[in-house]
Design a protein around this motif. Sequence first.
Motif, mmCIF file in Angstrom:
data_model
loop_
_atom_site.group_PDB
_atom_site.id
_atom_site.type_symbol
_atom_site.label_atom_id
_atom_site.label_comp_id
_atom_site.label_asym_id
_atom_site.label_seq_id
_atom_site.Cartn_x
_atom_site.Cartn_y
_atom_site.Cartn_z
ATOM 1 N N ALA A 675 -26.017 36.816 -29.142
ATOM 2 C CA ALA A 675 -24.796 36.160 -29.608
ATOM 3 C C ALA A 675 -24.272 35.222 -28.529
ATOM 4 N N SER A 676 -24.971 34.117 -28.323
ATOM 5 C CA SER A 676 -24.561 33.156 -27.297
ATOM 6 C C SER A 676 -25.157 31.792 -27.596
ATOM 7 N N GLN A 677 -24.504 30.773 -27.077
ATOM 8 C CA GLN A 677 -25.028 29.421 -27.238
ATOM 9 C C GLN A 677 -26.351 29.271 -26.508
ATOM 10 N N ALA A 678 -26.506 29.990 -25.403
ATOM 11 C CA ALA A 678 -27.764 29.932 -24.656
ATOM 12 C C ALA A 678 -28.927 30.443 -25.505
ATOM 13 N N ALA A 679 -28.686 31.463 -26.312
ATOM 14 C CA ALA A 679 -29.739 31.982 -27.193
ATOM 15 C C ALA A 679 -30.080 30.970 -28.276
ATOM 16 N N VAL A 680 -29.068 30.290 -28.793
ATOM 17 C CA VAL A 680 -29.310 29.243 -29.794
ATOM 18 C C VAL A 680 -30.160 28.137 -29.176
ATOM 19 N N GLU A 681 -29.838 27.761 -27.942
ATOM 20 C CA GLU A 681 -30.620 26.719 -27.271
ATOM 21 C C GLU A 681 -32.064 27.180 -27.024
ATOM 22 N N PHE A 682 -32.237 28.454 -26.684
ATOM 23 C CA PHE A 682 -33.602 28.947 -26.479
ATOM 24 C C PHE A 682 -34.369 28.969 -27.796
ATOM 25 N N ALA A 683 -33.683 29.348 -28.887
ATOM 26 C CA ALA A 683 -34.333 29.287 -30.202
ATOM 27 C C ALA A 683 -34.806 27.875 -30.488
ATOM 28 N N ASP A 684 -33.988 26.902 -30.140
ATOM 29 C CA ASP A 684 -34.307 25.484 -30.340
ATOM 30 C C ASP A 684 -35.508 25.068 -29.500
ATOM 31 N N VAL A 852 -23.937 41.538 -33.537
ATOM 32 C CA VAL A 852 -24.125 40.093 -33.359
ATOM 33 C C VAL A 852 -23.425 39.390 -34.508
ATOM 34 N N GLU A 853 -22.492 38.518 -34.206
ATOM 35 C CA GLU A 853 -21.786 37.801 -35.268
ATOM 36 C C GLU A 853 -22.799 37.083 -36.152
ATOM 37 N N THR A 854 -22.601 37.183 -37.436
ATOM 38 C CA THR A 854 -23.546 36.619 -38.397
ATOM 39 C C THR A 854 -23.782 35.134 -38.156
ATOM 40 N N GLN A 855 -22.763 34.449 -37.686
ATOM 41 C CA GLN A 855 -22.877 33.021 -37.439
ATOM 42 C C GLN A 855 -24.020 32.700 -36.475
ATOM 43 N N TRP A 856 -24.215 33.564 -35.448
ATOM 44 C CA TRP A 856 -25.248 33.282 -34.453
ATOM 45 C C TRP A 856 -26.643 33.349 -35.064
ATOM 46 N N LEU A 857 -26.835 34.244 -36.022
ATOM 47 C CA LEU A 857 -28.130 34.333 -36.698
ATOM 48 C C LEU A 857 -28.443 33.035 -37.428
ATOM 49 N N VAL A 858 -27.435 32.513 -38.121
ATOM 50 C CA VAL A 858 -27.627 31.286 -38.890
ATOM 51 C C VAL A 858 -27.818 30.086 -37.966
ATOM 52 N N GLU A 859 -27.026 30.025 -36.919
ATOM 53 C CA GLU A 859 -27.124 28.872 -36.009
ATOM 54 C C GLU A 859 -28.485 28.835 -35.305
ATOM 55 N N ALA A 860 -28.963 29.984 -34.854
ATOM 56 C CA ALA A 860 -30.274 30.015 -34.212
ATOM 57 C C ALA A 860 -31.362 29.641 -35.209
ATOM 58 N N ALA A 861 -31.230 30.137 -36.444
ATOM 59 C CA ALA A 861 -32.223 29.807 -37.472
ATOM 60 C C ALA A 861 -32.218 28.327 -37.800
ATOM 61 N N ALA A 862 -31.051 27.718 -37.804
ATOM 62 C CA ALA A 862 -30.958 26.285 -38.082
ATOM 63 C C ALA A 862 -31.675 25.467 -37.013
ATOM 64 N N ARG A 863 -31.553 25.899 -35.771
ATOM 65 C CA ARG A 863 -32.250 25.186 -34.691
ATOM 66 C C ARG A 863 -33.761 25.308 -34.843
ATOM 67 N N ARG A 864 -34.225 26.457 -35.317
ATOM 68 C CA ARG A 864 -35.672 26.601 -35.535
ATOM 69 C C ARG A 864 -36.124 25.772 -36.732
ATOM 70 N N GLN A 865 -35.312 25.831 -37.797
ATOM 71 C CA GLN A 865 -35.736 25.213 -39.058
ATOM 72 C C GLN A 865 -35.958 23.716 -38.935
#
Length: 971
Positions: A675-684, A852-865
């Motif tokens: 649940a962090s912006q850093a995780a979203v960036e790593f997903a990306d 983990v806030e549900t938003q983080w799951l979606v945001e990380a998935a969006a970066r992958r998609q």
Amino acid sequence: MQAVATSTSESTMGVRPAAAPEQRDAGAFQGYQIIRRNGAVVSFEPNKIAVALMKAFLAVHGTQGAASASVREMVEALTDAVVRALMRSRPGGGTFHIEDVQDQVELGLMRGGHHEVARAYVLYRERRAQERAKAGQAAEAALVHTLTVTDRGQRVPLDEGKLQALIESACADLGADVRPEPILAETRRNLYDGVPIDEVYKAAILAARTLIEKEPAYTRATARLLLHTIRKEILGEEATQAEMAQRYAEYFPKFIKKGVQAELLDEKLMQFDLAKLGAALQADRDLQFDYLGLQTLFDRYFLHVDEQRIEMPQAFFMRVAMGLALNEIDREARAIEFYNVLSTFDFMSSTPTLFNAGTRRSQLSSCYLTTVADDLDGIYEALKENALLSKFAGGLGNDWTNVRALGSYIKGTNGKSQGVVPFLKVVNDTAVAVNQGGKRKGAVCAYLESWHLDIEEFLELRKNTGDDRRRTHDMNTANWIPDLFMKRVIEGGDWTLFSPSTCPDLHDKIGADFEAAYTAYEAKADRGEIKLFKRMPAKDLWRKMLTMLFETGHPWITFKDACNVRSPQQHVGVVHSSNLCTEITLNTSDDEIAVCNLGSVNLAQHLKDGVNGKELDLDKLKKTVSTAMRMLDNVIDINYYAVKKARDSNLRHRPVGLGIMGFQDALYQLRTPYASQAAVEFADRSMEAVCYHAYWASSELAAERGRYSTYRGSLWDRGILPIDSIDLLAQQRGGYVDVDRSMTLDWDALRAKIARDGMRNSNCVAIAPTATISNIIGVDASIEPCFGNLSVKSNLSGEFTVVNEYLVRDLKKLGLWDSVMVMDLKHYDGSLRRIDRVPDELKQLYATAFEVETQWLVEAAARRQKWIDQAQSLNIYMAGASGKKLDETYKLAWVRGLKTTYYLRTMGATHAEKSTISAGSLNAVPMAGGAGGLSAMEAAASQAQAAMAEAAPATDIKFCAIDDPGCEACQ
């Protein structure tokens, strides 16, 4: 708590215990025995478990409270669960120590939420243990010196020195906290005079596995003890790890020859240089396995003849590698290359490939997608195809939108159609009936587009109420939602339902073309030119979709236009559905059944030390992905196709699905909370690298082997890569797309490469659930957050305690890992949230899925998609679900450009209360991007949540159809 016991069969205070399982099938427990504390061996009598549980409830709630029918039903259910768990731990029969039974009773009470009873039961056991110790009743070690064992039909003294040496070697190099003494003591406790020698080794395995929850490194000691048993069974004698390099080389050619003679393996394997391949086997890689991984391979993957295994771990990986290298020019070199990525756990092929590569019936593909035609011939042809594909294959996705709705006119009979639902009942029953020879249940998902007149009844297929003839309890369902519907929901418009018999072209139209045709049909309905239709506020249908998703877990939410507008193959067809696990997005038609072959890169193996800690190892990732893409491309030509339409489609377009797993493990190594912006960036960044190298590798294969036949006119051919196709989606939607477009790699160089050499594969990347193969290599599945830091996984091999080794390592550094911490983790379902002495930094890093806030799951998935040419299996975890939150989450997924979502996982109220300080604080931060929450859904969702409060114990979750022990679809 004097009333609690497990050694008596008497009822207490006039209360008759619930009927035990043995009363329904007494023969089911033959071959099972109990060792009492005095060493006596007696028959296994499950009724005594029911008695003990009833006494436990009596001791806490009193005679009146425990005498109710509900308590007796609860005791019966708990007894069944305990017996099932015991039998799963020894599926072939065996002996339980009385303590093993009591451990399972304790676990059953905890997992059932009966915490007061469990606490009293634990205290009672501890008090009795102290009493026995004082009385000297625990001194069983003296009996061991006189023990004899049965070895090859003869009674001989137990060789204690040999047993001790085996256990010591299993514990070697695993750290100071992994000691042989407790394994040896527990093993001795479970032996009796005359015990078969194989049972001695089994007792050692079971003794080691009981210690895993206290020290997770014992999982590798347990695996090594199992490895000893495997070697003994296959080699016919015991062999040490030091001997295995030579033994593997000697054994491997014999294994291949034996497999061919038994008509298991393809005769072509004999054409390889078997001595060279045998010499390439790395025996030390056997030591990488944890217990769950090796036991899973042993029980379900290794080849056997007459119920005896003939395949050892490294031979297994080489057999798969050989099966994928059959058509290579330098077969030995390629087989060794493929073996190296498999045996090091850098990459793993999907379950069908692992099962069948190198065999005489090499069905290696994971997913099949079909379109059902609107006539009886087409419908029953589809059912036949389902049966054939289910017999030999993986998961199925059926597109049913073409089939006319209830009440539609049938010209041939001058009657009216019964619609889609009755046929889906037949599909459901076919999936149950055709179960791959008992190896797994059939696995099917039906898709229906949201304008279909049968959609409302389709939404209710998984309900447990109503006419059971119009219910499908065993198959999955998914909504196939056009963008126009989502715009009508957000803008407050109406939605019209039609039968495809009156508007047949809607099925094949997408984006703006669909919108134009659909509004024209609405105008026709308004003018009275179409009689069979229904109109409603779009929000009402959306509300029902989300309510059913919450109540039944189905139908899943998937988006038609995102899948089609961004499809590289839109020039030669339409994506009408996804697959069983929602990650495959390929064209289907009356003439083509889409096929996809899967495999996954282990992200946790592709990190290296950098200046500021761990970072992505791009060089290693490139090498792994290149090899993996070659393996996946080879599957297409080697594969056995049960249906001609599938063969034609796969050879024409050559799609593959390279995915990832171990995403959570990689975050742990990076010290990055999910649940962090850093995780979203790593997903990306990680997905960008995987996709970049996958597309590059496919272009390299095209230069070597030629382009796929329908390449001309594809998005690839037009220079439009998946990242570019986001612009196409925004244009078609007229907005409603908010996706990050950042990039770090040289995509212009890739465009130039593809323009020059083309592509070998129409599609390259899809993220599958990896439920089974992630267990094999010991990482968290797919892109999933950790479900629990201490949990129980159940499959055909039994129940396995899984402990987060990363967490334990950190807690040890702080001096916090002790028996109290183990009990706290058990009580709080693997969550750290309520354990005060754990630092907040660790609570954030090791937050579990519902924290983990549900938003983080979606945001990380969006970066992958944005990088993926297909889709991803994205489970949505939501604690404290409400109508508003469901509405916001799935609208956010749509706006962020996601193509599909998978299961909705919700947490019952009792677990939410137990796992957090304040009610509703689990993943409860409001999400941006939602429009117009559905307040009318709040009451219904709350009622459903209350009803489901105890439905899903957080320590024992089944993540999808795949995690069902009977299913192997899609890995």
